[in-house]
Scaffold this motif. Sequence first.
Motif, PDB file in Angstrom:
ATOM      1  N   MET A   1       4.366  73.260  48.105  1.00  0.00           N
ATOM      2  CA  MET A   1       3.784  74.572  48.003  1.00  0.00           C
ATOM      3  C   MET A   1       4.757  75.590  48.585  1.00  0.00           C
ATOM      4  N   ILE A   2       4.915  76.691  47.878  1.00  0.00           N
ATOM      5  CA  ILE A   2       5.741  77.804  48.333  1.00  0.00           C
ATOM      6  C   ILE A   2       4.870  79.042  48.411  1.00  0.00           C
ATOM      7  N   VAL A   3       4.978  79.751  49.541  1.00  0.00           N
ATOM      8  CA  VAL A   3       4.273  81.015  49.714  1.00  0.00           C
ATOM      9  C   VAL A   3       5.299  82.036  50.178  1.00  0.00           C
ATOM     10  N   LEU A   4       5.432  83.127  49.437  1.00  0.00           N
ATOM     11  CA  LEU A   4       6.335  84.210  49.809  1.00  0.00           C
ATOM     12  C   LEU A   4       5.515  85.410  50.249  1.00  0.00           C
ATOM     13  N   MET A   5       5.998  86.115  51.276  1.00  0.00           N
ATOM     14  CA  MET A   5       5.328  87.294  51.798  1.00  0.00           C
ATOM     15  C   MET A   5       6.328  88.440  51.887  1.00  0.00           C
ATOM     16  N   LYS A   6       5.910  89.629  51.475  1.00  0.00           N
ATOM     17  CA  LYS A   6       6.775  90.799  51.507  1.00  0.00           C
ATOM     18  C   LYS A   6       6.046  91.936  52.203  1.00  0.00           C
ATOM     19  N   LEU A   7       6.733  92.551  53.179  1.00  0.00           N
ATOM     20  CA  LEU A   7       6.165  93.673  53.921  1.00  0.00           C
ATOM     21  C   LEU A   7       6.032  94.886  53.011  1.00  0.00           C
ATOM     22  N   LEU A   8       4.816  95.409  52.902  1.00  0.00           N
ATOM     23  CA  LEU A   8       4.571  96.605  52.099  1.00  0.00           C
ATOM     24  C   LEU A   8       4.564  97.865  52.953  1.00  0.00           C
ATOM     25  N   LEU A   9       3.978  97.751  54.168  1.00  0.00           N
ATOM     26  CA  LEU A   9       3.798  98.918  55.017  1.00  0.00           C
ATOM     27  C   LEU A   9       3.711  98.489  56.468  1.00  0.00           C
ATOM     28  N   LYS A  10       4.370  99.251  57.340  1.00  0.00           N
ATOM     29  CA  LYS A  10       4.268  99.009  58.779  1.00  0.00           C
ATOM     30  C   LYS A  10       3.981 100.341  59.456  1.00  0.00           C
ATOM     31  N   THR A  11       2.908 100.379  60.240  1.00  0.00           N
ATOM     32  CA  THR A  11       2.580 101.557  61.038  1.00  0.00           C
ATOM     33  C   THR A  11       2.578 101.132  62.505  1.00  0.00           C
ATOM     34  N   ASN A  12       2.191 102.035  63.380  1.00  0.00           N
ATOM     35  CA  ASN A  12       2.082 101.681  64.797  1.00  0.00           C
ATOM     36  C   ASN A  12       0.915 100.746  65.058  1.00  0.00           C
ATOM     37  N   ASP A  13      -0.066 100.728  64.138  1.00  0.00           N
ATOM     38  CA  ASP A  13      -1.289  99.962  64.359  1.00  0.00           C
ATOM     39  C   ASP A  13      -1.398  98.681  63.546  1.00  0.00           C
ATOM     40  N   TYR A  14      -0.781  98.633  62.371  1.00  0.00           N
ATOM     41  CA  TYR A  14      -0.957  97.467  61.511  1.00  0.00           C
ATOM     42  C   TYR A  14       0.221  97.268  60.568  1.00  0.00           C
ATOM     43  N   ASN A  25       5.199  87.285  41.490  1.00  0.00           N
ATOM     44  CA  ASN A  25       3.752  87.141  41.458  1.00  0.00           C
ATOM     45  C   ASN A  25       3.168  87.244  42.863  1.00  0.00           C
ATOM     46  N   LEU A  26       3.419  88.365  43.526  1.00  0.00           N
ATOM     47  CA  LEU A  26       2.854  88.621  44.850  1.00  0.00           C
ATOM     48  C   LEU A  26       1.537  89.372  44.640  1.00  0.00           C
ATOM     49  N   ASP A  27       0.501  88.615  44.301  1.00  0.00           N
ATOM     50  CA  ASP A  27      -0.755  89.219  43.882  1.00  0.00           C
ATOM     51  C   ASP A  27      -1.816  89.310  44.979  1.00  0.00           C
ATOM     52  N   GLY A  28      -1.503  88.847  46.176  1.00  0.00           N
ATOM     53  CA  GLY A  28      -2.435  88.936  47.297  1.00  0.00           C
ATOM     54  C   GLY A  28      -1.979  89.985  48.290  1.00  0.00           C
ATOM     55  N   SER A  46      -4.683  85.899  46.901  1.00  0.00           N
ATOM     56  CA  SER A  46      -3.719  85.550  45.857  1.00  0.00           C
ATOM     57  C   SER A  46      -4.249  84.423  44.975  1.00  0.00           C
ATOM     58  N   SER A  47      -3.708  84.329  43.795  1.00  0.00           N
ATOM     59  CA  SER A  47      -4.039  83.232  42.881  1.00  0.00           C
ATOM     60  C   SER A  47      -3.537  81.895  43.419  1.00  0.00           C
ATOM     61  N   ILE A  48      -2.727  81.932  44.460  1.00  0.00           N
ATOM     62  CA  ILE A  48      -2.206  80.713  45.072  1.00  0.00           C
ATOM     63  C   ILE A  48      -3.329  79.912  45.749  1.00  0.00           C
ATOM     64  N   GLY A  49      -4.445  80.564  46.023  1.00  0.00           N
ATOM     65  CA  GLY A  49      -5.617  79.879  46.571  1.00  0.00           C
ATOM     66  C   GLY A  49      -5.770  79.998  48.071  1.00  0.00           C
ATOM     67  N   ARG A  50      -6.831  79.392  48.542  1.00  0.00           N
ATOM     68  CA  ARG A  50      -7.206  79.483  49.956  1.00  0.00           C
ATOM     69  C   ARG A  50      -6.159  78.853  50.875  1.00  0.00           C
ATOM     70  N   ARG A  51      -5.628  77.738  50.460  1.00  0.00           N
ATOM     71  CA  ARG A  51      -4.624  77.053  51.282  1.00  0.00           C
ATOM     72  C   ARG A  51      -3.366  77.913  51.450  1.00  0.00           C
ATOM     73  N   GLY A  52      -2.925  78.521  50.366  1.00  0.00           N
ATOM     74  CA  GLY A  52      -1.771  79.409  50.423  1.00  0.00           C
ATOM     75  C   GLY A  52      -2.047  80.644  51.271  1.00  0.00           C
ATOM     76  N   THR A  53      -3.274  81.140  51.175  1.00  0.00           N
ATOM     77  CA  THR A  53      -3.666  82.295  51.990  1.00  0.00           C
ATOM     78  C   THR A  53      -3.623  81.946  53.471  1.00  0.00           C
ATOM     79  N   LEU A  54      -4.109  80.764  53.828  1.00  0.00           N
ATOM     80  CA  LEU A  54      -4.073  80.338  55.228  1.00  0.00           C
ATOM     81  C   LEU A  54      -2.636  80.185  55.731  1.00  0.00           C
ATOM     82  N   ARG A  55      -1.760  79.671  54.877  1.00  0.00           N
ATOM     83  CA  ARG A  55      -0.342  79.549  55.249  1.00  0.00           C
ATOM     84  C   ARG A  55       0.266  80.932  55.499  1.00  0.00           C
ATOM     85  N   ALA A  56      -0.046  81.889  54.621  1.00  0.00           N
ATOM     86  CA  ALA A  56       0.471  83.251  54.775  1.00  0.00           C
ATOM     87  C   ALA A  56      -0.057  83.872  56.066  1.00  0.00           C
ATOM     88  N   LEU A  57      -1.338  83.696  56.348  1.00  0.00           N
ATOM     89  CA  LEU A  57      -1.922  84.238  57.580  1.00  0.00           C
ATOM     90  C   LEU A  57      -1.212  83.681  58.808  1.00  0.00           C
TER      91      LEU A  57
END
Length: 77
Positions: A1-14, A25-28, A46-57
């Motif tokens: 399984m491969i999960v890629l994450m890309k920073l969209l926005l960074k503020t002081n809070d989140y 296909n970064l759909d989540g 994401s369409s990658i599913g719950r397991r991929g979401t947990l890995r990203a988290l």
Amino acid sequence: MIVLMKLLLKTNDYVLYSYGPDEFNLDGVIKFSLNSVDDFEVIRESSIGRRGTLRALCKIRKSILDKEIKELLSYES
């Protein structure tokens, strides 16, 4: 399984990351508080599913705890 994450926005809070199975296909979307790593929201799973979401988290949470907010993160197993 491969999960890629890309920073969209960074503020002081989140930070806001998109994630998915490949760079075209970064759909989540995940939002993480920088004040409390226990405060996060899966805006769109994401369409990658719950397991991929947990890995990203886990990867994003560790990045925040290490105080290394990176533009790109990845997980591969």
